[in-house]
Design an enzyme around this catalytic site. Structure first.
Site, PDB file in Angstrom:
ATOM      1  N   ASP A  39       0.828  -1.173   0.059  1.00  0.00           N
ATOM      2  CA  ASP A  39       0.029   0.004   0.014  1.00  0.00           C
ATOM      3  C   ASP A  39       0.859   1.239  -0.002  1.00  0.00           C
ATOM      4  OD1 ASP A  39      -3.179   0.489   0.789  1.00  0.00           O
ATOM      5  OD2 ASP A  39      -1.877   2.324   0.996  1.00  0.00           O
ATOM      6  N   ILE A  40       0.585   2.206  -0.841  1.00  0.00           N
ATOM      7  CA  ILE A  40       1.372   3.347  -0.989  1.00  0.00           C
ATOM      8  C   ILE A  40       1.393   4.411   0.459  1.00  0.00           C
ATOM      9  CG2 ILE A  40      -0.440   4.902  -2.113  1.00  0.00           C
ATOM     10  CD1 ILE A  40       1.631   5.731  -4.134  1.00  0.00           C
TER      11      ILE A  40
ATOM     12  N   ASN B 254     -12.965  -3.166   2.285  1.00  0.00           N
ATOM     13  CA  ASN B 254     -13.965  -1.895   2.272  1.00  0.00           C
ATOM     14  C   ASN B 254     -14.869  -2.343   1.047  1.00  0.00           C
ATOM     15  OD1 ASN B 254     -13.061  -0.762   4.586  1.00  0.00           O
ATOM     16  ND2 ASN B 254     -11.515   0.272   3.390  1.00  0.00           N
TER      17      ASN B 254
ATOM     18  N   GLY C 108     -16.198   3.035   3.181  1.00  0.00           N
ATOM     19  CA  GLY C 108     -14.730   3.852   3.253  1.00  0.00           C
ATOM     20  C   GLY C 108     -13.838   3.241   2.057  1.00  0.00           C
ATOM     21  N   GLN C 109     -14.446   2.678   1.060  1.00  0.00           N
ATOM     22  CA  GLN C 109     -13.897   1.995  -0.315  1.00  0.00           C
ATOM     23  C   GLN C 109     -13.452   3.456  -1.179  1.00  0.00           C
ATOM     24  OE1 GLN C 109     -15.621  -0.850  -2.651  1.00  0.00           O
ATOM     25  NE2 GLN C 109     -13.883  -1.385  -3.719  1.00  0.00           N
TER      26      GLN C 109
ATOM     27  N   HIS D  64     -10.387  -5.405  -3.369  1.00  0.00           N
ATOM     28  CA  HIS D  64      -8.918  -5.553  -2.736  1.00  0.00           C
ATOM     29  C   HIS D  64      -9.128  -6.196  -1.200  1.00  0.00           C
ATOM     30  CE1 HIS D  64      -9.829  -1.185  -2.503  1.00  0.00           C
ATOM     31  NE2 HIS D  64      -9.034  -1.230  -1.221  1.00  0.00           N
TER      32      HIS D  64
ATOM     33  N   HIS E 290      -6.953  -5.457   2.162  1.00  0.00           N
ATOM     34  CA  HIS E 290      -5.855  -4.870   2.878  1.00  0.00           C
ATOM     35  C   HIS E 290      -5.377  -5.967   3.906  1.00  0.00           C
ATOM     36  CE1 HIS E 290      -6.850  -0.717   2.300  1.00  0.00           C
ATOM     37  NE2 HIS E 290      -7.873  -1.186   1.805  1.00  0.00           N
TER      38      HIS E 290
HETATM   39  P1  AMP Z   1      -9.755   1.668   0.076  1.00  0.00           P
HETATM   40  O1  AMP Z   1     -10.121   2.662   1.052  1.00  0.00           O
HETATM   41  O2  AMP Z   1     -10.425   0.217   0.653  1.00  0.00           O
HETATM   42  O3  AMP Z   1     -10.272   1.444  -1.307  1.00  0.00           O
HETATM   43  O4  AMP Z   1      -8.188   1.524   0.147  1.00  0.00           O
HETATM   44  C1  AMP Z   1      -7.459   1.667  -1.241  1.00  0.00           C
HETATM   45  C2  AMP Z   1      -5.959   1.652  -0.533  1.00  0.00           C
HETATM   46  O5  AMP Z   1      -5.318   1.845  -1.941  1.00  0.00           O
HETATM   47  C3  AMP Z   1      -5.753   2.993   0.264  1.00  0.00           C
HETATM   48  O6  AMP Z   1      -5.075   2.267   1.367  1.00  0.00           O
HETATM   49  C4  AMP Z   1      -4.440   3.565  -0.500  1.00  0.00           C
HETATM   50  O7  AMP Z   1      -3.365   4.032   0.288  1.00  0.00           O
HETATM   51  C5  AMP Z   1      -3.918   2.591  -1.579  1.00  0.00           C
HETATM   52  N1  AMP Z   1      -3.639   3.169  -2.911  1.00  0.00           N
HETATM   53  C6  AMP Z   1      -4.116   4.097  -3.503  1.00  0.00           C
HETATM   54  N2  AMP Z   1      -3.162   4.180  -4.639  1.00  0.00           N
HETATM   55  C7  AMP Z   1      -2.145   3.509  -4.464  1.00  0.00           C
HETATM   56  C8  AMP Z   1      -1.194   3.176  -5.332  1.00  0.00           C
HETATM   57  N3  AMP Z   1      -0.804   3.733  -6.530  1.00  0.00           N
HETATM   58  N4  AMP Z   1      -0.416   2.156  -4.910  1.00  0.00           N
HETATM   59  C9  AMP Z   1      -0.675   1.321  -3.846  1.00  0.00           C
HETATM   60  N5  AMP Z   1      -1.446   1.701  -3.006  1.00  0.00           N
HETATM   61  C10 AMP Z   1      -2.415   2.497  -3.279  1.00  0.00           C
END
Ligand code: AMP
Length: 116
Positions: free
Chosen positions: A31-32, A88, A94-95, A101, A103
């Site tokens: 995760d970024i 999520n 919160g998605q 995906h 986490h």
């Molecule tokens: P969600 O809120 O469950 O949709 O989580 C989305 C997740 O994607 C968040 O934890 C972000 O930090 C992560 N994210 C968004 N863009 C990237 C990216 N380019 N590379 C890796 N993780 C990302």
């Protein structure tokens, strides 16, 4: 594949990510914006928006994702100390990225980790 989906772009190699694992059906990358000392995402290569959009024929894919989580957690060394798996589903839950995906959060220790 969805043109403007950020995770589809990672899958297509259009934007970089720290990829941990990839095969024909699933991909995992860090995760970024990590919310724990170890925080990676595991997702299907095919674009499915959320658990709400799963079809009966996706059952094998979901099995692959769960077993993938297990194997990748072993690979990154969080198996023994345990880890949290969260998905999520929907904007109101919160998605932020509308590509299903999971986490995976590890080495949690005393870090507050009830909300992702
Ligand atoms: P969600 O809120 O469950 O949709 O989580 C989305 C997740 O994607 C968040 O934890 C972000 O930090 C992560 N994210 C968004 N863009 C990237 C990216 N380019 N590379 C890796 N993780 C990302």
């Amino acid at each position: 594949m969805v043109k403007d989906c950020i995770f589809c772009k990672i899958i297509r190699g259009e934007i970089p990510a720290e990829i941990i694992f990839r095969d024909e059906n699933i991909i995992a990358f860090h995760d970024i914006n990590p919310k724990a000392p170890v925080h990676f995402l595991v997702l299907p290569v095919v674009h499915i928006e959320s658990i709400r959009d799963l079809k009966d024929e996706d059952s094998n894919l979901m099995g692959e994702l769960m077993l993938g989580i297990k194997k990748i957690a072993q690979k990154v060394g969080i198996d023994k100390t345990g880890y949290k798996v969260i998905a999520n589903n929907g904007i109101l839950a919160g998605q932020l990225v509308l590509h299903l995906h999971f986490h995976v959060l590890g080495k949690l220790g005393k870090v507050p980790h009830w909300q992702i």
